[in-house]
Structures are given as C-alpha cells and as structure tokens.
Design a protein around this motif. Structure first.
Motif, PDB file in Angstrom:
ATOM      1  N   VAL A 107      10.679  59.031  19.296  1.00  0.00           N
ATOM      2  CA  VAL A 107      10.951  59.977  20.382  1.00  0.00           C
ATOM      3  C   VAL A 107      11.294  61.374  19.874  1.00  0.00           C
ATOM      4  O   VAL A 107      11.853  61.539  18.791  1.00  0.00           O
ATOM      5  N   GLY A 108      10.927  62.364  20.686  1.00  0.00           N
ATOM      6  CA  GLY A 108      11.470  63.697  20.529  1.00  0.00           C
ATOM      7  C   GLY A 108      10.844  64.603  19.499  1.00  0.00           C
ATOM      8  O   GLY A 108      11.295  65.734  19.316  1.00  0.00           O
ATOM      9  N   ILE A 109       9.805  64.153  18.783  1.00  0.00           N
ATOM     10  CA  ILE A 109       9.156  65.024  17.791  1.00  0.00           C
ATOM     11  C   ILE A 109       8.047  65.774  18.525  1.00  0.00           C
ATOM     12  O   ILE A 109       6.898  65.350  18.539  1.00  0.00           O
ATOM     13  N   GLY A 110       8.396  66.866  19.143  1.00  0.00           N
ATOM     14  CA  GLY A 110       7.430  67.647  19.909  1.00  0.00           C
ATOM     15  C   GLY A 110       6.482  68.420  19.019  1.00  0.00           C
ATOM     16  O   GLY A 110       6.503  68.301  17.786  1.00  0.00           O
ATOM     17  N   ASN A 111       5.681  69.244  19.638  1.00  0.00           N
ATOM     18  CA  ASN A 111       4.591  69.924  18.945  1.00  0.00           C
ATOM     19  C   ASN A 111       5.070  70.783  17.773  1.00  0.00           C
ATOM     20  O   ASN A 111       4.572  70.676  16.654  1.00  0.00           O
ATOM     21  N   ILE A 112       6.048  71.623  18.024  1.00  0.00           N
ATOM     22  CA  ILE A 112       6.528  72.507  16.963  1.00  0.00           C
ATOM     23  C   ILE A 112       7.161  71.706  15.829  1.00  0.00           C
ATOM     24  O   ILE A 112       6.953  71.999  14.646  1.00  0.00           O
ATOM     25  N   TYR A 113       7.892  70.639  16.169  1.00  0.00           N
ATOM     26  CA  TYR A 113       8.613  69.883  15.148  1.00  0.00           C
ATOM     27  C   TYR A 113       7.691  68.957  14.371  1.00  0.00           C
ATOM     28  O   TYR A 113       7.952  68.659  13.199  1.00  0.00           O
ATOM     29  N   ALA A 114       6.601  68.499  14.986  1.00  0.00           N
ATOM     30  CA  ALA A 114       5.618  67.710  14.250  1.00  0.00           C
ATOM     31  C   ALA A 114       4.919  68.586  13.212  1.00  0.00           C
ATOM     32  O   ALA A 114       4.747  68.188  12.051  1.00  0.00           O
ATOM     33  N   SER A 115       4.503  69.790  13.623  1.00  0.00           N
ATOM     34  CA  SER A 115       3.855  70.715  12.675  1.00  0.00           C
ATOM     35  C   SER A 115       4.786  71.066  11.526  1.00  0.00           C
ATOM     36  O   SER A 115       4.389  71.057  10.351  1.00  0.00           O
ATOM     37  N   GLU A 116       6.039  71.363  11.854  1.00  0.00           N
ATOM     38  CA  GLU A 116       6.985  71.772  10.816  1.00  0.00           C
ATOM     39  C   GLU A 116       7.357  70.621   9.888  1.00  0.00           C
ATOM     40  O   GLU A 116       7.515  70.809   8.673  1.00  0.00           O
ATOM     41  N   SER A 117       7.478  69.413  10.432  1.00  0.00           N
ATOM     42  CA  SER A 117       7.811  68.254   9.597  1.00  0.00           C
ATOM     43  C   SER A 117       6.690  67.958   8.612  1.00  0.00           C
ATOM     44  O   SER A 117       6.944  67.670   7.430  1.00  0.00           O
ATOM     45  N   LEU A 118       5.460  68.010   9.075  1.00  0.00           N
ATOM     46  CA  LEU A 118       4.330  67.750   8.186  1.00  0.00           C
ATOM     47  C   LEU A 118       4.211  68.834   7.122  1.00  0.00           C
ATOM     48  O   LEU A 118       3.841  68.557   5.972  1.00  0.00           O
ATOM     49  N   PHE A 119       4.531  70.067   7.484  1.00  0.00           N
ATOM     50  CA  PHE A 119       4.522  71.149   6.489  1.00  0.00           C
ATOM     51  C   PHE A 119       5.586  70.889   5.427  1.00  0.00           C
ATOM     52  O   PHE A 119       5.324  70.999   4.219  1.00  0.00           O
ATOM     53  N   ARG A 120       6.778  70.527   5.842  1.00  0.00           N
ATOM     54  CA  ARG A 120       7.840  70.219   4.874  1.00  0.00           C
ATOM     55  C   ARG A 120       7.436  69.079   3.948  1.00  0.00           C
ATOM     56  O   ARG A 120       7.782  69.079   2.762  1.00  0.00           O
ATOM     57  N   ALA A 121       6.724  68.101   4.499  1.00  0.00           N
ATOM     58  CA  ALA A 121       6.336  66.927   3.717  1.00  0.00           C
ATOM     59  C   ALA A 121       5.074  67.154   2.900  1.00  0.00           C
ATOM     60  O   ALA A 121       4.726  66.310   2.063  1.00  0.00           O
ATOM     61  N   GLY A 122       4.359  68.253   3.136  1.00  0.00           N
ATOM     62  CA  GLY A 122       3.112  68.526   2.420  1.00  0.00           C
ATOM     63  C   GLY A 122       1.969  67.613   2.828  1.00  0.00           C
ATOM     64  O   GLY A 122       1.052  67.359   2.050  1.00  0.00           O
ATOM     65  N   ILE A 123       2.015  67.123   4.072  1.00  0.00           N
ATOM     66  CA  ILE A 123       1.002  66.186   4.575  1.00  0.00           C
ATOM     67  C   ILE A 123       0.130  66.899   5.598  1.00  0.00           C
ATOM     68  O   ILE A 123       0.640  67.539   6.528  1.00  0.00           O
ATOM     69  N   SER A 124      -1.184  66.786   5.447  1.00  0.00           N
ATOM     70  CA  SER A 124      -2.104  67.412   6.391  1.00  0.00           C
ATOM     71  C   SER A 124      -2.010  66.734   7.760  1.00  0.00           C
ATOM     72  O   SER A 124      -1.990  65.496   7.839  1.00  0.00           O
ATOM     73  N   PRO A 125      -1.996  67.499   8.839  1.00  0.00           N
ATOM     74  CA  PRO A 125      -1.993  66.893  10.171  1.00  0.00           C
ATOM     75  C   PRO A 125      -3.297  66.176  10.493  1.00  0.00           C
ATOM     76  O   PRO A 125      -3.359  65.395  11.444  1.00  0.00           O
ATOM     77  N   LEU A 126      -4.322  66.415   9.678  1.00  0.00           N
ATOM     78  CA  LEU A 126      -5.620  65.774   9.874  1.00  0.00           C
ATOM     79  C   LEU A 126      -5.700  64.406   9.215  1.00  0.00           C
ATOM     80  O   LEU A 126      -6.610  63.625   9.518  1.00  0.00           O
ATOM     81  N   ARG A 127      -4.789  64.104   8.333  1.00  0.00           N
ATOM     82  CA  ARG A 127      -4.826  62.830   7.608  1.00  0.00           C
ATOM     83  C   ARG A 127      -4.604  61.666   8.564  1.00  0.00           C
ATOM     84  O   ARG A 127      -3.731  61.705   9.428  1.00  0.00           O
ATOM     85  N   SER A 128      -5.389  60.617   8.394  1.00  0.00           N
ATOM     86  CA  SER A 128      -5.212  59.421   9.205  1.00  0.00           C
ATOM     87  C   SER A 128      -3.829  58.829   8.955  1.00  0.00           C
ATOM     88  O   SER A 128      -3.379  58.726   7.811  1.00  0.00           O
ATOM     89  N   ALA A 129      -3.143  58.439  10.035  1.00  0.00           N
ATOM     90  CA  ALA A 129      -1.802  57.882   9.899  1.00  0.00           C
ATOM     91  C   ALA A 129      -1.792  56.661   8.997  1.00  0.00           C
ATOM     92  O   ALA A 129      -0.859  56.467   8.209  1.00  0.00           O
ATOM     93  N   SER A 130      -2.834  55.850   9.073  1.00  0.00           N
ATOM     94  CA  SER A 130      -2.876  54.612   8.297  1.00  0.00           C
ATOM     95  C   SER A 130      -3.120  54.852   6.810  1.00  0.00           C
ATOM     96  O   SER A 130      -2.989  53.919   6.013  1.00  0.00           O
TER      97      SER A 130
END
Length: 277
Positions: free
Chosen positions: A173-196
């Motif tokens: 819950v609660g990871i909205g658009n801005i926080y999803a983008s920022e979390s992935l940036f902090r983690a160095g993970i592309s938002p395009l990468r398959s979750a699996s």
C-alpha cells in the motif's frame, strides 16, 4: 494523491488534537462523496470519545468509544481532500462537506472533487480491518514484515514492469507514482525491468529504498504536487528534493545522464537509463 506519506503527515498533525476529545456533533453538507456518508452519523457519534487515530494504507482510522460501544470513523482523502481544524464559528466554504464538532473546535473535511470517503465501522478497532475497503489492502511498506524475502516472493509471480507492480495497492500500500519512481531510482532498478526478474539481493536494496523514500517524504511533510495541504494549511516539500520525478531532460543527480519520462499504466514514469538497470 495524497499517498501514504501525505496521509501519515495528516495523521501526525491531527492525532494530538483529537486524542481524548469527546465528539459533540456532526454536520454533513454533501450526502455523497465517493460513497454515501452514513446519515446516521449525526445521531451515532455525539458522545463518543476519540481514543486513537491510526492509518491503514491511505485510510485514516479514528477509533471511538462510549458506554460499552465502540466504532471507527474511516476517512479517505481521495484525490483532493484535506482535514483542518477551524474555530466553531467559522462559516463553511463551498467544498467543506463534513464537520466533526469537538468541545473547542471543528475538524473540517474539504474535498473539491468529492472523491473522498467518510464511513463508519461499528465494533472494536480490530473490526475495521474487515471493512471491504480495508480488507483488500496489501502490506504496509513501513511494517516489519515488508522484507526482502517477502518482496522477492511477491514479485516472482509478476511479469509486468516493476514500477506498476509497486503501485498495486493490493500487493503493497501507499507507494504512489512519485514514490515508486524515487524508490526505483534510489535502488538503481529500471522501472522497465520485469518484476519477476529482480533478484533476492536487489529486492533487499529495493526494500531499503522504499523505506528511505517514504520516511524522507514524511519528514518533508509529503509532496504538494496539486492541491494537497497539511491540516495546518502548509504544503509538503518532498517534490523539491526528488531525484528523478518531474525532472525529464535534466541531468541525473547521480551519474550525469539525462532523466527520461515515459508512460506506464497511464502514469508518467521518470528514470535515468544510465544508472537504473
């Protein structure tokens, strides 16, 4: 919007003023927001004592008790709602739809788009978890059980890009658009990468990034992207310190590459192709 940080900031702002207060009355000016406001609140709530103010996902839960009875007022701010304390004699404005009348002031709910929620769940505080709007919510990302092992197991069943998966409130819950983008940036993970295709090790990095991002947002008072304001009328400032959000075409603060903007699941995603893989 508002997301978890904004709702938590709201909770922190109103809880000290509400705890231990007795409800004197209720005023309902708009009978229907996203759902109908139970008209019986006018009769039920006076006399109840407010004993706790909790958050579950993006819902505020105000626990009340009186003479062997208990219940929880469930509030969702929707896309444009806010709660603020006002003097008892302050006239309502156009979008002020609900007043919770207290001994010396009013907790007033305003919602220009009328997409918020005000409902009542009778029973002890634990009963609120069974309400249909609450029961479907996913894991709290700031809870102890949001771990690398849990996230890796959850993502391993999803082949969609990781960013929309992170925003699925039935999962977490609660990871909205801005926080999803920022979390992935902090983690160095592309938002395009398959979750699996995210390893257990990188899930650990992502868990830490999500926690750090949400905690930083709460400390900054949330993000005021559109019309979100605090219960005291102030604005959040997390968006000012964002690493990639709303920075398309600008240099990456980490590697100097160019921040890109794409569309995913109907929402804007910001990321750096140079350092997010």
């Amino acid at each position: 919007m508002p997301e978890l940080p904004e709702v938590e900031v709201c909770r922190l702002g109103i809880a000290p003023e509400l705890m231990g207060q007795q409800i004197r009355g209720v005023v309902i000016r708009a009978p229907k927001l996203r759902h109908e406001i139970p008209p019986g609140l006018r009769d039920w709530l006076p006399g109840y004592l407010i004993v706790d103010v909790r958050r579950r996902g993006k819902y505020l839960l105000i626990d009340c008790r009186r003479e062997g009875l208990s219940g929880t007022l469930i509030i969702h701010l929707g896309m444009s709602g806010n709660l603020r304390f006002v003097p008892p004699d302050l006239p309502p404005e156009k979008h002020d739809h609900f007043d919770l009348m207290l001994p010396t002031q009013i907790l007033r709910f305003a919602d220009p788009r009328r997409f918020g929620v005000i409902l009542w769940q009778p029973g002890p505080p634990a009963a609120a978890a069974a309400h249909p709007l609450i029961a479907v919510l996913g894991l709290e990302p700031l809870a102890d059980d949001f771990t690398a092992d849990w996230l890796h197991a959850a993502l391993s069943r999803r082949n969609a890009p990781v960013k929309p998966v992170l925003m699925d409130g039935h999962l977490v819950v609660g990871i909205g658009n801005i926080y999803a983008s920022e979390s992935l940036f902090r983690a160095g993970i592309s938002p395009l990468r398959s979750a699996s295709r995210i390893s257990r090790l990188r899930c650990g990095v992502l868990v830490d990034a999500v926690r750090a991002t949400l905690s930083a947002a709460i400390a900054a008072g949330g993000s005021s992207i559109r019309d979100y304001v605090h219960s005291d009328g102030g604005a959040g400032c997390f968006q000012i310190q964002a690493g990639v959000y709303d920075r398309a075409g600008q240099p990456c603060l980490r590697c100097g590459g160019v921040v890109r903007q794409i569309r995913q699941a109907g929402r804007s995603t910001y990321y750096c192709p140079g350092c997010q893989h």
